[in-house]
Design a protein around this motif. Structure first.
Motif, PDB file in Angstrom:
ATOM      1  N   UNK A  56       0.817  -1.214   0.000  1.00 18.77           N
ATOM      2  CA  UNK A  56       0.000   0.000   0.000  1.00 18.77           C
ATOM      3  C   UNK A  56       0.843   1.253   0.000  1.00 18.77           C
ATOM      4  N   UNK A  57       2.037   1.173   0.579  1.00 15.62           N
ATOM      5  CA  UNK A  57       2.887   2.359   0.669  1.00 15.62           C
ATOM      6  C   UNK A  57       3.592   2.675  -0.637  1.00 15.62           C
ATOM      7  N   UNK A  58       4.043   1.624  -1.371  1.00 14.01           N
ATOM      8  CA  UNK A  58       4.883   1.927  -2.530  1.00 14.01           C
ATOM      9  C   UNK A  58       4.147   2.807  -3.524  1.00 14.01           C
ATOM     10  N   UNK A  59       2.813   2.724  -3.493  1.00 12.54           N
ATOM     11  CA  UNK A  59       2.030   3.526  -4.428  1.00 12.54           C
ATOM     12  C   UNK A  59       2.246   5.017  -4.206  1.00 12.54           C
ATOM     13  N   UNK A  60       2.598   5.394  -2.984  1.00 13.85           N
ATOM     14  CA  UNK A  60       2.761   6.810  -2.688  1.00 13.85           C
ATOM     15  C   UNK A  60       4.232   7.208  -2.635  1.00 13.85           C
ATOM     16  N   UNK A 132       8.770   7.431   2.077  1.00 11.16           N
ATOM     17  CA  UNK A 132      10.024   6.678   2.129  1.00 11.16           C
ATOM     18  C   UNK A 132      10.291   6.225   3.561  1.00 11.16           C
ATOM     19  N   UNK A 133       9.954   7.096   4.496  1.00 14.27           N
ATOM     20  CA  UNK A 133      10.167   6.760   5.895  1.00 14.27           C
ATOM     21  C   UNK A 133       9.268   5.591   6.303  1.00 14.27           C
ATOM     22  N   UNK A 134       8.009   5.632   5.856  1.00 15.05           N
ATOM     23  CA  UNK A 134       7.083   4.537   6.157  1.00 15.05           C
ATOM     24  C   UNK A 134       7.562   3.227   5.565  1.00 15.05           C
ATOM     25  N   UNK A 135       7.967   3.270   4.285  1.00 12.54           N
ATOM     26  CA  UNK A 135       8.451   2.059   3.621  1.00 12.54           C
ATOM     27  C   UNK A 135       9.686   1.529   4.336  1.00 12.54           C
TER      28      UNK A 135
END
Ligand code: NAG
Ligand code: NAG
Ligand code: NAG
Length: 207
Positions: A56-60, A132-135
């Motif tokens: 879900x994160x890579x999309x952003x 990037x931090x979340x990923x």
């Protein structure tokens, strides 16, 4: 005479005995038995959860509206150390825990290093580094889980080489790199989800 009578007794009672046996069998199978859950189940559940969150994160990750995304299509592959996962259907038929988990660990570490680098690069050009931090944090958790799993099955934790990463100075460059990373991360997520689901012990609850 006695034998005949005995015989008829046996003949008469045989079907009843069979019934009783069948009933007993039925009872054994339907009675709640303690469910044996492998200690690996929790680990696989957590790893699959991390991959789902990452998907879900890579999309952003590249923070581009769909309309602007087209300017970054056909991005060249410039990050030589970034895993480019290529697989065939046959690869999934011969997965081995002792081979796929170390591989997954190496990929996760490599993406982690690239995403950390991307985070700094974004900060350097004043772009938001939140995604990037979340990923990065989910990749870190995934690699810790993989590390623990490798210890659990007594496999050596492979050493990950540090990739050589360029210095980037323009926001355009940073965006190009983030498109490249997020595209490969997407492939990684699909691949690793499939690998984890296939390697998950068969006795684990499906949800
Ligand atoms: C993994 O285990 C299989 C047996 O289950 C063995 O044949 C294979 O050589 C092992 N691979 C590695 C890399 O240790
Ligand atoms: C970010 O800036 C620092 C300081 O100028 C520099 O050392 C570093 O290499 C830069 N990082 C990237 C990814 O360009
Ligand atoms: C890997 O796992 C081992 C054993 O659980 C632990 O001692 C080690 O600190 C872990 N390493 C990392 C990088 O998480």
């Amino acid at each position: 005479m006695a034998t005949l009578a005995d015989d008829s007794v046996i003949h008469d009672s045989t079907p009843r005995l069979l019934h009783l046996l069948l009933l007993a069998e039925l009872f054994v199978h339907s009675s709640p038995r303690p469910v044996h859950i492998s200690p690996h189940c929790g680990m696989f559940k957590s790893m699959i959860h991390q991959v789902d969150t990452l998907s879900n994160i890579f999309k952003t990750l590249h923070d581009l509206p769909d309309g602007e995304r087209m300017h970054f299509e056909d991005v060249e592959f410039r990050l030589g150390g970034l895993p480019h996962i290529q697989h065939t259907a046959a690869d999934f038929n011969s997965l081995k825990l002792n081979e796929s988990l170390p591989q997954l660990f190496l990929y996760t570490r490599s993406f982690g290093l690239h995403v950390d680098w991307l985070k700094t690069a974004k900060e350097n050009v004043s772009l938001s580094s939140q995604s990037a931090e979340g990923a990065s944090s989910h990749l870190l958790q995934l690699s810790s889980l993989l590390n623990a799993s490798l210890h659990q099955i007594g496999e050596e934790v492979p050493q990950s080489p540090s990739p050589s990463l360029p210095v980037v100075s323009t926001a355009f460059d940073v965006l190009q790199f983030s498109v490249e990373i997020s595209e490969q991360l997407q492939v990684f997520c699909k691949w690793s989800k499939r690998v984890l689901v296939l390697l998950r012990p068969s006795r684990c609850p499906r949800r």
